[in-house]
Design an enzyme around this catalytic site. Structure first.
Site, PDB file in Angstrom:
ATOM      1  N   LYS A 111       0.835  -1.433   0.067  1.00  0.00           N
ATOM      2  CA  LYS A 111       0.044  -0.124  -0.143  1.00  0.00           C
ATOM      3  C   LYS A 111       0.814   1.239  -0.014  1.00  0.00           C
ATOM      4  O   LYS A 111       0.389   2.083  -0.725  1.00  0.00           O
ATOM      5  CB  LYS A 111      -0.946   0.019   1.451  1.00  0.00           C
ATOM      6  N   LYS A 194      -4.651 -10.363  -7.463  1.00  0.00           N
ATOM      7  CA  LYS A 194      -5.679 -10.337  -6.657  1.00  0.00           C
ATOM      8  C   LYS A 194      -7.135  -9.442  -7.155  1.00  0.00           C
ATOM      9  O   LYS A 194      -6.844  -8.002  -7.527  1.00  0.00           O
ATOM     10  CB  LYS A 194      -5.646  -9.882  -5.265  1.00  0.00           C
ATOM     11  N   LYS A 197     -10.520  -3.585  -4.757  1.00  0.00           N
ATOM     12  CA  LYS A 197     -11.290  -2.381  -4.987  1.00  0.00           C
ATOM     13  C   LYS A 197     -10.346  -1.229  -5.759  1.00  0.00           C
ATOM     14  O   LYS A 197     -10.798  -0.417  -6.286  1.00  0.00           O
ATOM     15  CB  LYS A 197     -11.525  -1.727  -3.658  1.00  0.00           C
TER      16      LYS A 197
HETATM   17  P1  TYM Z   1     -10.706  -5.690   3.157  1.00  0.00           P
HETATM   18  O1  TYM Z   1     -11.591  -4.692   3.519  1.00  0.00           O
HETATM   19  O2  TYM Z   1      -9.473  -5.649   2.360  1.00  0.00           O
HETATM   20  O3  TYM Z   1     -11.400  -7.125   2.854  1.00  0.00           O
HETATM   21  C1  TYM Z   1     -12.470  -7.605   3.552  1.00  0.00           C
HETATM   22  C2  TYM Z   1     -12.498  -9.288   3.448  1.00  0.00           C
HETATM   23  O4  TYM Z   1     -12.408  -9.398   2.031  1.00  0.00           O
HETATM   24  C3  TYM Z   1     -11.384 -10.514   1.752  1.00  0.00           C
HETATM   25  N1  TYM Z   1     -10.806 -10.293   0.463  1.00  0.00           N
HETATM   26  C4  TYM Z   1     -10.715 -11.327  -0.398  1.00  0.00           C
HETATM   27  N2  TYM Z   1     -11.049 -12.638  -0.507  1.00  0.00           N
HETATM   28  C5  TYM Z   1     -10.812 -13.312  -1.482  1.00  0.00           C
HETATM   29  N3  TYM Z   1     -10.341 -12.774  -2.725  1.00  0.00           N
HETATM   30  C6  TYM Z   1     -10.270 -11.324  -2.743  1.00  0.00           C
HETATM   31  N4  TYM Z   1      -9.874 -10.965  -3.830  1.00  0.00           N
HETATM   32  C7  TYM Z   1     -10.291 -10.617  -1.751  1.00  0.00           C
HETATM   33  N5  TYM Z   1     -10.180  -9.368  -1.447  1.00  0.00           N
HETATM   34  C8  TYM Z   1     -10.578  -9.192  -0.027  1.00  0.00           C
HETATM   35  C9  TYM Z   1     -10.277  -9.847   2.821  1.00  0.00           C
HETATM   36  O5  TYM Z   1      -9.357 -11.212   3.205  1.00  0.00           O
HETATM   37  C10 TYM Z   1     -11.089  -9.756   4.021  1.00  0.00           C
HETATM   38  O6  TYM Z   1     -11.722 -10.679   4.828  1.00  0.00           O
HETATM   39  N6  TYM Z   1      -7.395  -5.578   7.277  1.00  0.00           N
HETATM   40  C11 TYM Z   1      -8.952  -6.163   6.728  1.00  0.00           C
HETATM   41  C12 TYM Z   1     -10.328  -5.510   7.542  1.00  0.00           C
HETATM   42  C13 TYM Z   1      -9.947  -5.783   8.982  1.00  0.00           C
HETATM   43  C14 TYM Z   1     -10.346  -6.939   9.648  1.00  0.00           C
HETATM   44  C15 TYM Z   1     -10.205  -6.617  11.169  1.00  0.00           C
HETATM   45  C16 TYM Z   1     -10.518  -8.148   9.083  1.00  0.00           C
HETATM   46  C17 TYM Z   1      -9.849  -4.893   9.998  1.00  0.00           C
HETATM   47  N7  TYM Z   1     -10.073  -5.320  11.082  1.00  0.00           N
HETATM   48  C18 TYM Z   1     -10.418  -7.788  12.145  1.00  0.00           C
HETATM   49  C19 TYM Z   1     -10.674  -9.108  10.204  1.00  0.00           C
HETATM   50  C20 TYM Z   1     -10.504  -8.879  11.563  1.00  0.00           C
HETATM   51  C21 TYM Z   1      -9.174  -5.706   5.245  1.00  0.00           C
HETATM   52  O7  TYM Z   1      -8.339  -4.653   4.845  1.00  0.00           O
HETATM   53  O8  TYM Z   1     -10.106  -6.267   4.722  1.00  0.00           O
END
Ligand code: TYM
Length: 330
Positions: A111, A194, A197
């Site tokens: 990032k 991957k 967004k």
């Molecule tokens: P974020 O917002 O990027 O993504 C949310 C969830 O979607 C999953 N994900 C995917 N799974 C499969 N294929 C993909 N291409 C893909 N893109 C995203 C992510 O693995 C995630 O489960 N850091 C986290 C948010 C967070 C969090 C937490 C998660 C903050 N605190 C505590 C679990 C527990 C994040 O940026 O996810």
């Protein structure tokens, strides 16, 4: 006791990767666990952002949660900023986390990219806040996609560091739940990247709020190779393999079953079937999201109620943390 916590950032639209990698699992788990699902708005401000968009995205992600089948009667749905435990515990844990642990985090490197010096302290400390999100509820299970594995390992390390430092057995070490066929959904334009967004091309992803025609168009345009049959080979046929993975996850079956079912089919026929399946499964989700977005009062009510319930779980735990850490409450 088993308790689930997971979160999704309100940055941009939810996409098929979020849905198959995380949201579908959230929905399945609400029957068997006490579940807390969070729209992590404090995480969303670690990169430059627009306040009006943050507000709109927070509602939209909430609508996406509900439209995917999360039931606010059976789980807690709230936005992170409304429970003061998160930043409080995040700060306290950041004082226990060695820089060396954070320096290993690949998501920060991705990032921040070449602009490392301009990246915020918040982006760097992001995984510590994530650890607080989870362990501040004494969560035992965390459903996520594969890209969150490293952050989850860090959460376990931080929980362990707290327990050791204060000689307590206070925080359970949370288990990542990275299951199902689609823990890493790839871009529809490039099977080695991957789905995300932040990809400039909207054709690289299916947004959860895309309408049926858009979903169909994006699958029709999805990149494939020139091999005629339906075979799974992530290395040599990344795009085709990604579409097989998506089909399997949408149909709640395995990749092998999909390959067996289409063993004698042309890839073009498989792609047509996938398009139909995706429209059938995702069309109603997008429509329900639109309906909910037209009723912000309802969505806000869900978040308000969820925040109260989240605080009721987290704040007594936070009080105990502060007691253990030696903060005087005179
Ligand atoms: P974020 O917002 O990027 O993504 C949310 C969830 O979607 C999953 N994900 C995917 N799974 C499969 N294929 C993909 N291409 C893909 N893109 C995203 C992510 O693995 C995630 O489960 N850091 C986290 C948010 C967070 C969090 C937490 C998660 C903050 N605190 C505590 C679990 C527990 C994040 O940026 O996810």
């Amino acid at each position: 006791m088993n308790r689930v916590f997971s979160g999704i950032q309100p940055t941009g639209s939810l996409h098929l990767g979020n849905y198959l990698g995380a949201l579908k699992r959230f929905v399945e788990m609400q029957d068997d666990y006490e579940c807390i699902y969070c729209i992590v708005d404090l995480h969303a401000i670690t990169m430059p952002y627009d306040p009006a968009e943050l507000r709109a995205n927070t509602r939209e992600v909430t609508a996406g949660f509900l439209a995917s089948g999360l039931d606010p009667e059976r789980c807690v749905i709230f936005n992170q900023s409304q429970c003061p435990m998160h930043p409080r515990l995040g700060w306290m844990l950041s004082c226990l986390t060695p820089l060396g642990w954070l320096n290993r985090m690949t998501q920060f490197k991705e990032k921040a990219g070449k602009k490392r010096e301009q990246a915020s302290l918040g982006l760097y400390g992001y995984p510590v806040l994530q650890a607080a999100d989870i362990i501040g509820y004494h969560a035992t299970h965390v459903p996520v996609g594969e890209d969150q594995k490293q952050h989850l390992e860090l959460s376990r390390d931080i929980a362990g560091a707290f327990n050791r430092q204060f000689g307590v057995d206070f925080f359970p070490l949370p288990e990542p739940v990275i299951t199902g066929e689609a823990t890493r959904v790839m871009s529809l334009r490039d099977g080695t990247k991957k789905m995300s967004k932040s990809d400039e091309s909207d054709y690289s992803r299916i947004n959860l709020n895309d309408d049926r025609d858009t979903i169909a168009l994006k699958f029709r345009k999805a990149r494939t190779d020139s091999e005629p049959g339906v075979t799974y080979d992530a290395e040599n046929r990344p795009e085709a393999s990604n579409l097989i993975t998506i089909y399997a996850a949408l149909a709640d079956t395995s990749r092998q079953a999909v390959v067996d079912d289409y063993a004698s089919a042309q890839f073009s026929d498989f792609k047509k079937a996938l398009t139909e399946l995706a429209v059938e499964k995702l069309g109603p989700v997008g429509e329900e999201m639109k309906r909910l977005m037209a009723d912000p009062g309802y969505v806000d009510g869900v978040l308000k109620d969820g925040a109260e319930r989240a605080r009721a779980i987290a704040m007594p735990i936070q009080d105990e943390v502060e007691e253990i850490m030696g903060f005087l409450k005179a």
